[in-house]
Design an enzyme around this catalytic site. Structure first.
Site, short mmCIF file in Angstrom:
data_model
loop_
_atom_site.label_atom_id
_atom_site.label_comp_id
_atom_site.label_asym_id
_atom_site.label_seq_id
_atom_site.Cartn_x
_atom_site.Cartn_y
_atom_site.Cartn_z
N HIS A 171 0.86 -1.18 0.00
CA HIS A 171 0.00 0.00 0.00
C HIS A 171 0.89 1.23 0.00
CE1 HIS A 171 -4.06 -1.46 0.07
NE2 HIS A 171 -3.83 -2.28 1.08
N ASP A 195 0.34 6.41 -4.58
CA ASP A 195 -0.75 5.96 -5.44
C ASP A 195 -1.12 6.98 -6.50
OD1 ASP A 195 -0.83 3.71 -3.88
OD2 ASP A 195 -2.87 4.01 -3.13
#
Length: 397
Positions: free
Chosen positions: A138, A168
């Protein structure tokens, strides 16, 4: 005015944030984006509150302007249906772990044979190659492994968790868009598409421009509170009397002098060249003597790179947000929802704000018909369990 990417067709197989954010940019710029979703494994973004008009606000934003087809890619006939879409597409974006699309028969090598012009973009945490290619991750992991986390925060408390997904979005999503547009430009010259390998960890490292350049060229590490921009100088956040904060970016001498004069300590500017740590403590003590609103009034007419740290509601209600059009109203059902606007401004083009993201598979019938499937082929897909419930409802219209 026309949208810059009008006429492009994008197939979006990506869930969660990085891929959908990238394809939302393409959709806002006029591309036709078809999102192919699992009918029985919903994207987690669809399930996260808050909700508006029965739809998750995050999903409604990330999937703005997109069409949705609910398709079980493992069901009989599904692959053939996707190939009908592929031959008409310009771009495909996927966000599975390496090897998943190949097991589905949808890898780049296979699809290139059907459409040599296809630009195929894969977004993963650690890339298509390398020792971590199959490892889960993540945003916090990508920042940790690329040196960004270690250079942030305080020496005593360590790196802070970020309030947004830097790797991200700024890493994966924006670099994916850059790569796709570059590949489309090259296709204009030679007529061929290509595979783009976007690693969010690669891209996160790429964001660390100054510190990484210094480390590589001069073996100069920048630990937390050890550099000009990460708390090692007066470039920092300062608490006010009311526990609100100011952001002080007065790096250049003229700005530093203006700062010190504005707070009534003109002699402090020179002290930063003699004992910067002590001068910073004096600056912090002075700024703590008044509420943030008082300092805002002081710096409103002072060009010193000093601004209040606003909450998100305050930022959205600011004069800057209104003047620059940060927020737009987008249709959702019979109502509208406020959403972040496309920030890129063109002199002779406009972004598209057609509709917010809606139900899984809500455009299934339209998508399949435009791909050339007739009613018998669509009925066969339905009988094989390839289509989701929203598409079934669409088929009954």
């Amino acid at each position: 005015m026309p949208a810059p990417l009008a006429g492009l067709t994008v197939l979006d197989f990506s869930p969660l944030l990085p891929g959908p954010f990238a394809t939302r940019i393409l959709a806002d710029l006029g591309a036709k984006v078809i999102r192919i979703e699992s009918p029985d494994r919903p994207d987690l973004v669809r399930q996260g509150p808050p909700f508006v008009a029965g739809v998750a606000a995050g999903h409604a934003y990330l999937n703005r302007n997109k069409q949705s087809l609910a398709l079980n890619l493992k069901a009989p006939g599904a692959l053939a249906a996707v190939l009908r879409l592929v031959v008409q597409a310009d771009v495909l974006v996927e966000q599975f772990r390496p090897g998943v699309m190949a097991r589905l028969g949808l890898d780049y090598t296979t699809l290139q044979a059907h459409n040599p012009r296809l630009v195929y973009c894969s977004i993963t945490g650690y890339g298509q190659t390398g020792p971590l290619r199959d490892r889960a991750g993540h945003d916090i992991n990508y920042l940790a492994l690329t040196g960004l986390s270690a250079g942030s925060g305080r020496q005593q408390s360590g790196p802070p968790p970020q309030g947004l997904q830097v790797a991200d979005v700024a890493g994966g999503s924006l670099h994916a868009v850059i790569g796709i547009l570059a590949a489309l430009r090259q296709r204009e010259q030679d007529g061929l598409g290509q595979h783009i390998d976007i690693s969010m960890s690669d891209c996160a490292f790429h964001l660390n421009a100054l510190a990484a350049a210094g480390q590589l060229a001069a073996d100069c590490d920048t630990p937390a509170e050890g550099g000009l921009l990460n708390g090692g100088s007066h470039y920092d956040y300062y608490r006010c009397r009311d526990n609100r904060w100011l952001a002080v970016g007065s790096l250049e001498p003229p700005f530093l002098i203006a700062l010190c004069q504005a707070i009534g300590l003109p002699e402090l500017a020179a002290r930063f060249g003699i004992d910067p740590a002590q001068a910073k403590r004096q600056l912090a003590a002075r700024l703590a003597e008044q509420d943030r609103a008082s300092w805002e009034a002081v710096f409103a007419s002072v060009d010193a790179c000093v601004e209040p740290v606003l909450s998100l509601p305050e930022a959205l209600d600011s004069e800057l947000a209104r003047a620059r059009g940060w927020v737009v109203d987008v249709a959702i059902g019979d109502d509208t929802v406020r959403q972040p606007a496309m920030p890129i401004r063109f002199s002779r083009a406009e972004a598209v704000y057609g509709q917010a993201g809606g139900a899984v598979g809500e455009h299934g019938r339209t998508i399949l018909r435009e791909a050339g499937l007739d009613e018998m082929e669509i009925a066969a897909l339905q009988a094989a369990g390839a289509l989701g419930p929203a598409c079934d409802a669409d088929l009954q219209q």
